[in-house]
Design an enzyme around this catalytic site. Sequence first.
Site, PDB file in Angstrom:
ATOM      1  CD  GLU A  70       0.029  -1.221   3.214  1.00  8.37           C
ATOM      2  OE1 GLU A  70       0.312  -1.433   4.398  1.00  8.37           O
ATOM      3  OE2 GLU A  70       0.140  -2.342   2.232  1.00  8.37           O
TER       4      GLU A  70
ATOM      5  N   GLY B  82      -3.487  23.214  32.818  1.00 14.08           N
ATOM      6  CA  GLY B  82      -4.928  22.769  33.361  1.00 14.08           C
ATOM      7  C   GLY B  82      -4.640  22.583  34.793  1.00 14.08           C
TER       8      GLY B  82
ATOM      9  CG  ASP C   7     -11.573  18.733  26.168  1.00 13.14           C
ATOM     10  OD1 ASP C   7     -11.614  17.603  26.981  1.00 13.14           O
ATOM     11  OD2 ASP C   7     -11.125  19.723  27.067  1.00 13.14           O
TER      12      ASP C   7
ATOM     13  CG  ASN D 272     -14.931  21.425  24.064  1.00 12.93           C
ATOM     14  OD1 ASN D 272     -13.988  22.162  24.590  1.00 12.93           O
ATOM     15  ND2 ASN D 272     -15.925  21.090  24.924  1.00 12.93           N
TER      16      ASN D 272
ATOM     17  CG  ASP E 204     -18.441  20.277  27.143  1.00 16.20           C
ATOM     18  OD1 ASP E 204     -19.526  20.986  27.416  1.00 16.20           O
ATOM     19  OD2 ASP E 204     -17.181  20.703  27.441  1.00 16.20           O
TER      20      ASP E 204
ATOM     21  CE  LYS F 103     -17.478  24.195  26.385  1.00  8.17           C
ATOM     22  NZ  LYS F 103     -17.209  24.370  27.831  1.00  8.17           N
TER      23      LYS F 103
ATOM     24  CB  THR G 221     -21.098  24.091  28.885  1.00 11.68           C
ATOM     25  OG1 THR G 221     -19.684  23.394  28.624  1.00 11.68           O
ATOM     26  CG2 THR G 221     -21.279  25.308  29.028  1.00 11.68           C
TER      27      THR G 221
END
Length: 896
Positions: free
Chosen positions: A514, A580, A712, A699, A694, A696, A729
């Site tokens: 390949e 974080g 995330d 993210n 989550d 939004k 959230t």
Amino acid sequence: MGNACNGCFQKEIISDGNNTGQPSSKPIINFEEIEETKSPKGAGRKSKPKIAAVTWQKVKEVNEAVTAVISARPKSSEDINMILNALNSHFILRNLDEDSQRHIIDQMKHFSVNSGEIITQQGFPGKYFFVLATGRLEVIVNGIRQNVLKPGTGFGELALLDDKPRTATVKSAQKSTLWGVDRLTFKQAVEAVNRMNYEENKLFINSVPIFEILTSQQKEALLASITTQKWDNRQAIVKEGEVGDLFYIIKEGVVLCTKEGVEIRQMIKGDFFGEQALLYNSKRTATITCVGAVKVLCIGRGSLLEALGENLQQVIYRNIQKKAIEKSEPLKNLTKEQSQKMMDAMKIAKFSSGEVVVSKNSLQGSKLCIIMKGRVRGPLGVYETFSCIGDDKISQTSEQNNPENYIAETDADIAQISKEEFERCLGVGGIAPATNNNAALAVLKQVQLLRNLPKDRLKALLQVLRTVDFRDREAIVQENETGDTLYIVKTGKVSIFKDNTNVRTLTMHDYFGERSILFNERRSATVVAEGNVTCWTLEKNDFESIIDFSMRTQLLKRIELQDNTIMLDQLVMIKPLGKGMFGNVYLMTHKEKGAFYAMKTVPRSKIVAYNIHESLVLERKILLQLDHTMIVKLVKTFKDSKRIYFLMEYVRGIDLFDVLRQLGLLKEDDARFYTACLVVILEYLHKRDIIYRDLKPENIMIDEEGYPKLIDFGIAKIVNGRSYTTVGTPHYMAPEVIMGNGYNSAVDWWSLGIMIYEFVFGTVPFGENEEDTYKVYERVIEHNLIFPTNIKHTTHLKSIITQLLSVKGASRTGGSISKLKKHKFLAGFKWEVMFSRGISPPYVPKLRSLTSEAAKAFKSKKNFLDTILRDEISVETPIHAGKSKSSVPMNWDIEF
């Protein structure tokens, strides 16, 4: 982990349904790489801070009413009524079903406090919901008394959802007693009731014959459409002669079935009635009367239509067709698209008992039949539901008639398609060439280098495949020779030799060579035919004529991300990307290849302190399943005695949150582009039973080509059935998550609905101006969906938002993701062109080169482990964090 970034984005955790803590949310973007933009901030869009997610990680212990004497005192009927009234005065609690409310009351404990004692304290995290039973309490804000609470008053309800700091101090003005329940007990009580109801309802549904043919996803939609009704003694649930559209399953109690006043039978728990109403909206054939109190599960035709996208009869028929195709040897290898076209073209005909279904005067194979209901007798015996007639002959050319008639033994429903229409659906002249091509296409999809190509490019490659035969012991390729061909074994088997040693054998549909279609590499082994062998071959020239430069570049990037041989000592740190609560993220480059990566580091001290080992294991498990060009990819994980490492794809770009601030209110075409990309991403996740939870703008990264990439996965979860954890959230959180009643992947579609609204109108629809989480939740539950009148929008846009923001989770896709893709707002969208990145995106970030920074990092020759250690030392682990070391099991990281 929702604590340090996947890719180049970082956010922090505020709290969860069980715990406390409110770290700040601060996304980290590599602004030194993003060129200055002279465009103004987006007109018409409100400026707002990025909001962190509610999660489940343990942050610190919470104590309230510490001086109270707590007991499990029995409750009188007056106590129960008082508590029930207090529950019904708060929006979260009054929306619970009666069983959940009763279960919570059972779990509430008795608190006794003397005068002058603190119950809750302003600025400190909350844990309990209280109902004042006797005495008097003062509400104090910033040292000033604001209110006096009297018996029967409930307070502190937000603590049942999360551990936000209390907004007031509550202090006893005299000796008082209270009933209280803490957040963990509350959540466990609600979950226990809902989980029990869900499992019991599932058993009921599985026991109903008309639902047997439904898929697990369709049954989930059906379960979400169930409502519960209570009936009193002697009440008639249905009456003979009435037109009905509701189906009932008895959950508790006994009913009497009568016809023309004559008792036929009694029915008990688990029995059901009214199934014909779901299918035909027919008149009731009997009266059903309660014998004592009765509780029933109820399903309506309208609700099912919303949830399934079609009426139940159509869904049942389509499922029968699918099952019949899967059982048929000639048909089972058709692709999903071919089967879909064939089923769409089939017509349902009704035959009475004794009627001819297929005539002996017709040519063999002139039509294909699938028995949907009833029985048919033919020359070879009886054909029942799920059986095909003519599937073995329809691809053949015959001048002979059928030897006998096929006759309906009972009333029967038959799906039929003519030979001409059948071949038109396949588009390749018959089953044999169709299934042959399908096999080759399936293998192309498995080739690691090609798996991310869009379908149209794979199909184009299929057209240039050649068939080559090899004799026994013939060398197909030779070790060290330059290659330019990919081989797929069609029939036979081949042996692989390295340095004249047989290392393995490949058989039908295995592939080799390949890398030769992308790279000018020498063959790493000799391949020899064992017996006669036929291979499909793909030449490099043909490949390059179909795969353009942009797509080839994408393939090369994916290949870099599939290299799991990388070791830590092969990496050089360029700079930090984000910090974080639980770890840090750094930009790394490979010493030899120069490829860039983002590496997340989580120190073991934090893993123990915050008890997050299970979250890390789950995050790794989820990320390893994902290989999609619009989802951040995990390359590899490492571990040592100090920490755990996630080596991730480095996403160069800017997050969608900031892009929207640059673009302002999106035009519908631009909103459609981002919506379509997110639909494809969620479809990919949900097929793997992964709920993101989550979704939004924060993210979603917009990469260097302007296409979105989901990052995330710290609070994503693999779910078979339902989950009950309150995460996400608040402004993007579906109502069923807030209520704790149990939810599935439908919550992600709700979040998408919020985002589309935000794309076009510049605000979220619920709680835009609210900072108090409790008030946001209240606005979501109220569900007062209003569209601004000062911003122009089409009915199609309003329709898809309204659908996605349905309070009924099962209704959000309109029956399936394929139906959602056909919504008028998305109608005509060029899905394949999007996969090929052929659509110009609304925004492309202008990024500076990383070359100089990389060169500087190579020159410094610093040990990046020392840098990581310094960063970790600079952030102390709070003393109050988490559980003891003994709660983290040995060898939890064995797979890292």
